[in-house]
Write a protein that holds these residues in place. Sequence first.
Motif, mmCIF file in Angstrom:
data_model
loop_
_atom_site.group_PDB
_atom_site.id
_atom_site.type_symbol
_atom_site.label_atom_id
_atom_site.label_comp_id
_atom_site.label_asym_id
_atom_site.label_seq_id
_atom_site.Cartn_x
_atom_site.Cartn_y
_atom_site.Cartn_z
ATOM 1 N N UNK A 35 0.854 -1.187 0.000
ATOM 2 C CA UNK A 35 0.000 0.000 0.000
ATOM 3 C C UNK A 35 0.891 1.238 0.000
ATOM 4 N N UNK A 36 0.738 2.043 -1.048
ATOM 5 C CA UNK A 36 1.533 3.260 -1.225
ATOM 6 C C UNK A 36 0.679 4.455 -0.828
ATOM 7 N N UNK A 37 1.292 5.365 -0.070
ATOM 8 C CA UNK A 37 0.589 6.565 0.395
ATOM 9 C C UNK A 37 1.281 7.813 -0.121
ATOM 10 N N UNK A 38 0.499 8.726 -0.681
ATOM 11 C CA UNK A 38 0.994 10.039 -1.098
ATOM 12 C C UNK A 38 -0.023 11.063 -0.614
ATOM 13 N N UNK A 39 0.458 12.187 -0.111
ATOM 14 C CA UNK A 39 -0.476 13.186 0.400
ATOM 15 C C UNK A 39 -0.216 14.550 -0.208
ATOM 16 N N UNK A 40 -1.201 15.441 -0.060
ATOM 17 C CA UNK A 40 -1.054 16.793 -0.580
ATOM 18 C C UNK A 40 -2.394 17.484 -0.716
ATOM 19 N N UNK A 41 -2.376 18.630 -1.393
ATOM 20 C CA UNK A 41 -3.599 19.408 -1.608
ATOM 21 C C UNK A 41 -4.334 18.933 -2.859
ATOM 22 N N UNK A 57 1.637 5.045 -8.124
ATOM 23 C CA UNK A 57 0.942 3.759 -8.265
ATOM 24 C C UNK A 57 1.909 2.653 -8.688
ATOM 25 N N UNK A 58 2.917 2.995 -9.485
ATOM 26 C CA UNK A 58 3.897 2.008 -9.941
ATOM 27 C C UNK A 58 4.786 1.484 -8.818
ATOM 28 N N UNK A 59 4.757 2.157 -7.669
ATOM 29 C CA UNK A 59 5.613 1.745 -6.549
ATOM 30 C C UNK A 59 5.010 0.593 -5.738
ATOM 31 N N UNK A 60 3.756 0.251 -6.006
ATOM 32 C CA UNK A 60 3.114 -0.807 -5.227
ATOM 33 C C UNK A 60 1.861 -1.327 -5.893
ATOM 34 N N UNK A 61 0.953 -1.880 -5.069
ATOM 35 C CA UNK A 61 -0.266 -2.513 -5.586
ATOM 36 C C UNK A 61 -1.518 -1.671 -5.402
ATOM 37 N N UNK A 62 -1.502 -0.789 -4.394
ATOM 38 C CA UNK A 62 -2.709 -0.059 -4.002
ATOM 39 C C UNK A 62 -2.280 1.359 -3.640
ATOM 40 N N UNK A 63 -2.910 2.364 -4.276
ATOM 41 C CA UNK A 63 -2.531 3.756 -4.019
ATOM 42 C C UNK A 63 -3.574 4.466 -3.168
ATOM 43 N N UNK A 64 -3.123 4.921 -2.011
ATOM 44 C CA UNK A 64 -3.943 5.663 -1.057
ATOM 45 C C UNK A 64 -3.465 7.116 -1.078
ATOM 46 N N UNK A 65 -4.395 8.037 -1.324
ATOM 47 C CA UNK A 65 -4.047 9.457 -1.407
ATOM 48 C C UNK A 65 -4.638 10.194 -0.212
ATOM 49 N N UNK A 100 -6.729 4.364 -5.780
ATOM 50 C CA UNK A 100 -7.635 3.334 -5.260
ATOM 51 C C UNK A 100 -8.501 3.844 -4.120
ATOM 52 N N UNK A 101 -7.970 4.757 -3.316
ATOM 53 C CA UNK A 101 -8.721 5.246 -2.162
ATOM 54 C C UNK A 101 -8.170 6.605 -1.739
ATOM 55 N N UNK A 102 -9.037 7.408 -1.102
ATOM 56 C CA UNK A 102 -8.653 8.751 -0.648
ATOM 57 C C UNK A 102 -8.983 8.904 0.833
ATOM 58 N N UNK A 103 -8.045 9.496 1.555
ATOM 59 C CA UNK A 103 -8.289 9.867 2.955
ATOM 60 C C UNK A 103 -8.618 11.353 2.939
ATOM 61 N N UNK A 104 -9.861 11.690 3.219
ATOM 62 C CA UNK A 104 -10.301 13.087 3.186
ATOM 63 C C UNK A 104 -9.996 13.724 4.535
ATOM 64 N N UNK A 105 -9.235 14.821 4.496
ATOM 65 C CA UNK A 105 -8.833 15.481 5.741
ATOM 66 C C UNK A 105 -7.655 14.783 6.395
ATOM 67 N N UNK A 106 -6.729 14.303 5.568
ATOM 68 C CA UNK A 106 -5.549 13.587 6.079
ATOM 69 C C UNK A 106 -4.696 14.520 6.940
ATOM 70 N N UNK A 121 2.628 0.614 3.460
ATOM 71 C CA UNK A 121 3.938 -0.016 3.265
ATOM 72 C C UNK A 121 4.998 0.990 2.851
ATOM 73 N N UNK A 122 4.578 2.030 2.108
ATOM 74 C CA UNK A 122 5.522 2.977 1.539
ATOM 75 C C UNK A 122 4.868 4.351 1.440
ATOM 76 N N UNK A 123 5.615 5.379 1.850
ATOM 77 C CA UNK A 123 5.153 6.764 1.729
ATOM 78 C C UNK A 123 6.005 7.431 0.660
ATOM 79 N N UNK A 124 5.357 8.056 -0.311
ATOM 80 C CA UNK A 124 6.085 8.716 -1.396
ATOM 81 C C UNK A 124 5.705 10.187 -1.473
#
Length: 201
Positions: A35-41, A57-65, A100-106, A121-124
């Motif tokens: 699970x790859x996580x990227x955050x921002x505006x 997304x290429x860094x893993x299987x599932x992208x969480x923003x 794949x999924x979004x965290x609103x108000x991260x 698993x990984x923060x980018x």
Amino acid sequence: MPLCVYHAGVSRFLPTSRRLVQFSEGKSAPEGATIVYIDGAFDVFHVGHVEILRLAKQQGDFLLVGLHTDEDVESRRGPHTPIMNVHERALSVLASKYVDEVVIGAPMIISDDLLRTFNISLVVRGSLTETRGHGSMDDKRYALPRERGIFRLLSSPSSVTTRSIIQRIVDNRAAFEARNKKKVASEQAYYSASKDYVQEL
């Protein structure tokens, strides 16, 4: 008398869970997925966002923003930001095929709770950001993933930023206004000049 008063510049978008789900893939990360996580505006969603999400997304299987709140974005970028509110930004990001999924108000600072709750698993992060130069805040944001060895800085594939798009709009508006001013002056000169009668055929 109108039931609703609308203020210029204030979005009245009313999100519902159904509206959000329509834009979501609606799938969970499979067992053992990276699970790859990227955050921002992710404000004024543009090609720069699409390209960094594709790379993430290429860094893993599932992208969480992780989408930061309007208040957090304003505190980092200044007044009159973000242009789009958090719900509009969420729909824009969810519309990307790489997400794949979004965290609103991260949260601004990545915590142990966030990492464990979503089994990250990984923060980018992209190398091109609009908050570069914020020093200690930028260091704090990714301190824990760096400490755990699960942070990766990705080379941003595009130089387009929200700020560059806003600047382009401002520049184009100035050119548009100058062109129209010239056109109005030309029309006024035409109508104020003495004209001869021209018979229509």
